[in-house]
Design a protein around this motif. Structure first.
Motif, PDB file in Angstrom:
ATOM      1  N   ILE A 241       0.834  -1.201   0.000  1.00  0.00           N
ATOM      2  CA  ILE A 241       0.000   0.000   0.000  1.00  0.00           C
ATOM      3  C   ILE A 241       0.870   1.253   0.000  1.00  0.00           C
ATOM      4  N   GLU A 242       1.940   1.244   0.794  1.00  0.00           N
ATOM      5  CA  GLU A 242       2.787   2.433   0.923  1.00  0.00           C
ATOM      6  C   GLU A 242       3.656   2.677  -0.309  1.00  0.00           C
ATOM      7  N   THR A 243       4.138   1.616  -0.939  1.00  0.00           N
ATOM      8  CA  THR A 243       5.102   1.785  -2.029  1.00  0.00           C
ATOM      9  C   THR A 243       4.495   1.641  -3.422  1.00  0.00           C
ATOM     10  N   ILE A 244       3.309   1.057  -3.502  1.00  0.00           N
ATOM     11  CA  ILE A 244       2.692   0.820  -4.817  1.00  0.00           C
ATOM     12  C   ILE A 244       1.359   1.554  -4.948  1.00  0.00           C
ATOM     13  N   ILE A 245       0.430   1.270  -4.054  1.00  0.00           N
ATOM     14  CA  ILE A 245      -0.923   1.804  -4.232  1.00  0.00           C
ATOM     15  C   ILE A 245      -1.011   3.287  -3.906  1.00  0.00           C
ATOM     16  N   ARG A 246      -0.477   3.712  -2.766  1.00  0.00           N
ATOM     17  CA  ARG A 246      -0.550   5.133  -2.411  1.00  0.00           C
ATOM     18  C   ARG A 246       0.136   6.012  -3.451  1.00  0.00           C
ATOM     19  N   PRO A 247       1.337   5.681  -3.918  1.00  0.00           N
ATOM     20  CA  PRO A 247       1.943   6.518  -4.972  1.00  0.00           C
ATOM     21  C   PRO A 247       1.125   6.548  -6.261  1.00  0.00           C
ATOM     22  N   THR A 248       0.431   5.456  -6.559  1.00  0.00           N
ATOM     23  CA  THR A 248      -0.415   5.435  -7.756  1.00  0.00           C
ATOM     24  C   THR A 248      -1.583   6.400  -7.618  1.00  0.00           C
ATOM     25  N   ILE A 249      -2.266   6.331  -6.492  1.00  0.00           N
ATOM     26  CA  ILE A 249      -3.416   7.223  -6.250  1.00  0.00           C
ATOM     27  C   ILE A 249      -2.969   8.680  -6.261  1.00  0.00           C
ATOM     28  N   ASP A 250      -1.840   8.952  -5.638  1.00  0.00           N
ATOM     29  CA  ASP A 250      -1.325  10.325  -5.603  1.00  0.00           C
ATOM     30  C   ASP A 250      -0.934  10.800  -7.008  1.00  0.00           C
ATOM     31  N   ALA A 251      -0.313   9.920  -7.790  1.00  0.00           N
ATOM     32  CA  ALA A 251       0.099  10.304  -9.143  1.00  0.00           C
ATOM     33  C   ALA A 251      -1.112  10.613 -10.018  1.00  0.00           C
ATOM     34  N   LEU A 252      -2.157   9.807  -9.898  1.00  0.00           N
ATOM     35  CA  LEU A 252      -3.376  10.058 -10.683  1.00  0.00           C
ATOM     36  C   LEU A 252      -4.022  11.376 -10.269  1.00  0.00           C
ATOM     37  N   ALA A 253      -4.050  11.654  -8.974  1.00  0.00           N
ATOM     38  CA  ALA A 253      -4.618  12.921  -8.507  1.00  0.00           C
ATOM     39  C   ALA A 253      -3.830  14.102  -9.071  1.00  0.00           C
ATOM     40  N   ALA A 254      -2.493  13.959  -9.108  1.00  0.00           N
ATOM     41  CA  ALA A 254      -1.662  15.031  -9.646  1.00  0.00           C
ATOM     42  C   ALA A 254      -1.880  15.228 -11.139  1.00  0.00           C
ATOM     43  N   MET A 255      -2.341  14.167 -11.820  1.00  0.00           N
ATOM     44  CA  MET A 255      -2.614  14.234 -13.258  1.00  0.00           C
ATOM     45  C   MET A 255      -4.059  14.667 -13.532  1.00  0.00           C
ATOM     46  N   ASP A 256      -4.783  15.058 -12.483  1.00  0.00           N
ATOM     47  CA  ASP A 256      -6.172  15.490 -12.593  1.00  0.00           C
ATOM     48  C   ASP A 256      -7.076  14.374 -13.117  1.00  0.00           C
ATOM     49  N   MET A 257      -6.809  13.160 -12.682  1.00  0.00           N
ATOM     50  CA  MET A 257      -7.683  12.025 -12.983  1.00  0.00           C
ATOM     51  C   MET A 257      -7.855  11.196 -11.723  1.00  0.00           C
ATOM     52  N   PRO A 258      -8.527  11.794 -10.701  1.00  0.00           N
ATOM     53  CA  PRO A 258      -8.652  11.122  -9.403  1.00  0.00           C
ATOM     54  C   PRO A 258      -9.342   9.766  -9.531  1.00  0.00           C
ATOM     55  N   TYR A 259      -8.884   8.818  -8.727  1.00  0.00           N
ATOM     56  CA  TYR A 259      -9.392   7.449  -8.788  1.00  0.00           C
ATOM     57  C   TYR A 259     -10.431   7.237  -7.697  1.00  0.00           C
ATOM     58  N   SER A 260     -11.597   6.696  -8.089  1.00  0.00           N
ATOM     59  CA  SER A 260     -12.656   6.372  -7.140  1.00  0.00           C
ATOM     60  C   SER A 260     -13.203   4.990  -7.467  1.00  0.00           C
ATOM     61  N   GLY A 261     -13.171   4.109  -6.480  1.00  0.00           N
ATOM     62  CA  GLY A 261     -13.693   2.758  -6.697  1.00  0.00           C
ATOM     63  C   GLY A 261     -12.798   1.734  -6.037  1.00  0.00           C
ATOM     64  N   VAL A 262     -12.883   0.513  -6.529  1.00  0.00           N
ATOM     65  CA  VAL A 262     -11.989  -0.535  -6.038  1.00  0.00           C
ATOM     66  C   VAL A 262     -10.773  -0.592  -6.954  1.00  0.00           C
ATOM     67  N   LEU A 263      -9.608  -0.786  -6.375  1.00  0.00           N
ATOM     68  CA  LEU A 263      -8.383  -0.952  -7.145  1.00  0.00           C
ATOM     69  C   LEU A 263      -7.774  -2.295  -6.753  1.00  0.00           C
ATOM     70  N   TYR A 264      -7.482  -3.080  -7.753  1.00  0.00           N
ATOM     71  CA  TYR A 264      -7.004  -4.453  -7.571  1.00  0.00           C
ATOM     72  C   TYR A 264      -5.577  -4.521  -8.096  1.00  0.00           C
ATOM     73  N   ALA A 265      -4.632  -4.757  -7.202  1.00  0.00           N
ATOM     74  CA  ALA A 265      -3.221  -4.833  -7.569  1.00  0.00           C
ATOM     75  C   ALA A 265      -2.778  -6.287  -7.616  1.00  0.00           C
ATOM     76  N   GLY A 266      -2.349  -6.716  -8.793  1.00  0.00           N
ATOM     77  CA  GLY A 266      -1.720  -8.020  -8.909  1.00  0.00           C
ATOM     78  C   GLY A 266      -0.254  -7.864  -8.563  1.00  0.00           C
ATOM     79  N   LEU A 267       0.211  -8.582  -7.553  1.00  0.00           N
ATOM     80  CA  LEU A 267       1.550  -8.402  -7.022  1.00  0.00           C
ATOM     81  C   LEU A 267       2.401  -9.648  -7.218  1.00  0.00           C
ATOM     82  N   MET A 268       3.693  -9.435  -7.407  1.00  0.00           N
ATOM     83  CA  MET A 268       4.664 -10.514  -7.323  1.00  0.00           C
ATOM     84  C   MET A 268       5.477 -10.274  -6.057  1.00  0.00           C
TER      85      MET A 268
END
Length: 420
Positions: A241-268
Motif C-alpha cells: 500500500i505504501e510503495t505501490i498503491i498510495r503513490p499510484t493514487i497520488d500520481a493520478l490525482a496530480a494528473m487530474d484524474m482522481p481514482y474512485s472505486g476498487v483498485l485491484y493490484a496483482g503483485l509478485m
C-alpha cells in the motif's frame, strides 16, 4: 435506494448476492444479468456497453446508484457519463481506468512515480518489438497493451515463442504491446477501496490463472481463487500500500484524474519485496466470489461512501477470519472456443452442503439451465483454513452435473504449506 448493477458474470452474481443484503437497498436491477443474478435482482435487457440505454433506464426508473462490474464499460467512460447525469456510481472514470485499459500507461506511471515493477519496453510495431527483445533475457513476458479478458499475457521461454506472441498483436493498425522482465516469486492479489484520498484495504486473494492443474497450460480469466492469501502478510500488505498503491493514487490525482472505486493490484512477492504486475480497476473474477462471502460489512453503504468521497474516518471493512475458496467449472474448449449448450443440474444439492454457487456463463430456457460461456459456474465454500475450504468446495462440486471441466487443485500451494 434503487440500484443498477452492470454486468453478467460470476463477479456480478457475487456482487448482487452481497448488495441484496443491504438495508439501504429498495430495488436491485441488473443489466443484463444472468439466471443466477435473477435470484437477487430484476434483469434488464440492456448491454453493458449501451451507455445511452443504461442512462435512459436509470432516469426512467429512479436509479440513484450504479455499480459497474466489468472493466470494459469503465474503460469506455460509462462512469463519467453517469456522473454527468447526476447519477451516483461506483467505479473510476475513463482517464483513471487506463490503469487497466493500457498496460503501457500503467508502466509509464510506475516509472515516473518510482513504483516497484518489472523492467519493461513499450513497443508500437513488430520491428520495434523484435529489436526490444534483445534487451531481455528468457523467459520474457509479452502483454497486449489493451483489454484482453485476462488472457493477453504470454510467458515466452524462447525467442521463437516471444515473436509468435507478438505477431498477432500487430496484425491490426495501432497495435501496441509491452515486453516485460520475468519476475520470480509468488503472486498475490491485493484489493483496496479508495475515493482518491483515503485508502481502505479490502482483502487479499490468490488466483489460479493457468487452465491446467499444477498451474500448467495457457492463461485463462481465472480457474479458481481463495481468500485471504496468507502469503501476503500484514507487513507485506502495508508495504504494498505504501510503495505501490498510495503513490499510484497520488500520481493520478496530480494528473487530474482522481481514482474512485476498487483498485485491484496483482503483485509478485519477490525477494526484494512486492512488485506490481498489473492493475485491474474492478473486482476480480473469480476473486469477487471469495471476497464477498467473507465481507461482514454492508457493501452498498461502503460503495456509496466511496462515490461521495466520504471514506475519511471510516473504519476498515470487516472480513471473516475464515477462508473462502472458489473453483471454476468451465465449458470444454475453454480458454479457446468453449462449447455451449451443456445442461447444468445439481446446483440446489451443491448449495445444500453450505456452498454458494455463483453463475457466470449460464442461460435459462425451457426450464433448463445451460452453459453459454467459457467459465460457467464458480462454486465457493468456507472453511477454517484453505484445506478445509477446498474440501468443502469439491464436495459441493461433486453434487453438480455438467459436462465441462475444472481443476482439482485450487489452493494447492497453501494446502501444501498447511500440511507441514
Amino acid at each position: 435506494m434503487n440500484v443498477l448493477l452492470i454486468g453478467s458474470g460470476g463477479r456480478e452474481h457475487a456482487l448482487a448476492w452481497k448488495l441484496a443484503q443491504s438495508p439501504r437497498l429498495d430495488k436491485l436491477y441488473a443489466a443484463p444479468g444472468n439466471p443466477g443474478i435473477a435470484r437477487h435482482a430484476e434483469r434488464v435487457d440492456i448491454a453493458a456497453n449501451d451507455h445511452r440505454g443504461l442512462i435512459d433506464f436509470c432516469l426512467r426508473n429512479s436509479i440513484e446508484f450504479v455499480v459497474i462490474g466489468p472493466e470494459a464499460p469503465l474503460v469506455g467512460g460509462l462512469a463519467d457519463n453517469l456522473r454527468t447525469m447526476g447519477i451516483g456510481v461506483f467505479g473510476p472514470g475513463k482517464d483513471a481506468a487506463q490503469l487497466e485499459g493500457s498496460k503501457g500507461f500503467t508502466k509509464d506511471l510506475c516509472r515516473r512515480a518510482d513504483i516497484p515493477t518489472a523492467g519493461y519496453a513499450r513497443v508500437g510495431s513488430l520491428d520495434g518489438a523484435r529489436a526490444a527483445l534483445d534487451d531481455f533475457g528468457l523467459p520474457v513476458v509479452i502483454k497486449a497493451d489493451g483489454l484482453a479478458a485476462g488472457k493477453g499475457v504470454t510467458i515466452a521461454y524462447s525467442r521463437e515463442e516471444a515473436e509468435a506472441a507478438l505477431e498477432p498483436m500487430f496484425g491490426r493498425s495501432g497495435g501496441d504491446a509491452v515486453i516485460e522482465e520475468f519476475l520470480t516469486g509468488e503472486e498475490a492479489s491485493l484489493f483496496v477501496v479508495t475515493d482518491g484520498h483515503t485508502i481502505l484495504p479490502f482483502g487479499s486473494a490468490q488466483d489460479h490463472k493457468r487452465v491446467g492443474e499444477g498451474d500448467t497450460g495457457p492463461n485463462t480469466g481465472g480457474m479458481g481463487a481463495y481468500s485471504p492469501a496468507p502469503v501476503l502478510t500484514p507487513e507485506l500488505e502495508r508495504t504494498a500500500i505504501e510503495t505501490i498503491i498510495r503513490p499510484t493514487i497520488d500520481a493520478l490525482a496530480a494528473m487530474d484524474m482522481p481514482y474512485s472505486g476498487v483498485l485491484y493490484a496483482g503483485l509478485m512477492l519477490t525477494e526484494a519485496g512486492p512488485k506490481l504486475i498489473e492493475y485491474n480497476v474492478r473486482f476480480g473474477d473469480p476473486e469477487a466470489e471469495v471476497l464477498m462471502p467473507r465481507l461482514e460489512d454492508d457493501l452498498l453503504d461502503l460503495m456509496i461512501a466511496c462515490a461521495a468521497g466520504k471514506l475519511a474516518g471510516r473504519p476498515e471493512p470487516v472480513f471473516s477470519d475464515r477462508t473462502a475458496l472458489t473453483v471454476i467449472l468451465a465449458a470444454k474448449g475453454y480458454p479457446g472456443t468453449p462449447e455451449k449448450g451443456g445442461v447444468i443440474a445439481g446446483i440446489d444439492a451443491a448449495e445444500a452442503t453450505g456452498a454458494i454457487v455463483f453463475q457466470a456463463g449460464t442461460s435459462a430456457a425451457d426450464g433448463a439451465l445451460t452453459a453459454s460461456g467459457g467459465r460457467v459456474l464458480a462454486v465457493t465454500a468456507m472453511g477454517d483454513n484453505v484445506t478445509l475450504a477446498q474440501g468443502a468446495a469439491y464436495a459441493a462440486i461433486d453434487e453438480i452435473t455438467f459436462d465441462g471441466f475444472h481443476r482439482r487443485d485450487i489452493g494447492w500451494r497453501e494446502v501444501a504449506r498447511e500440511a507441514k
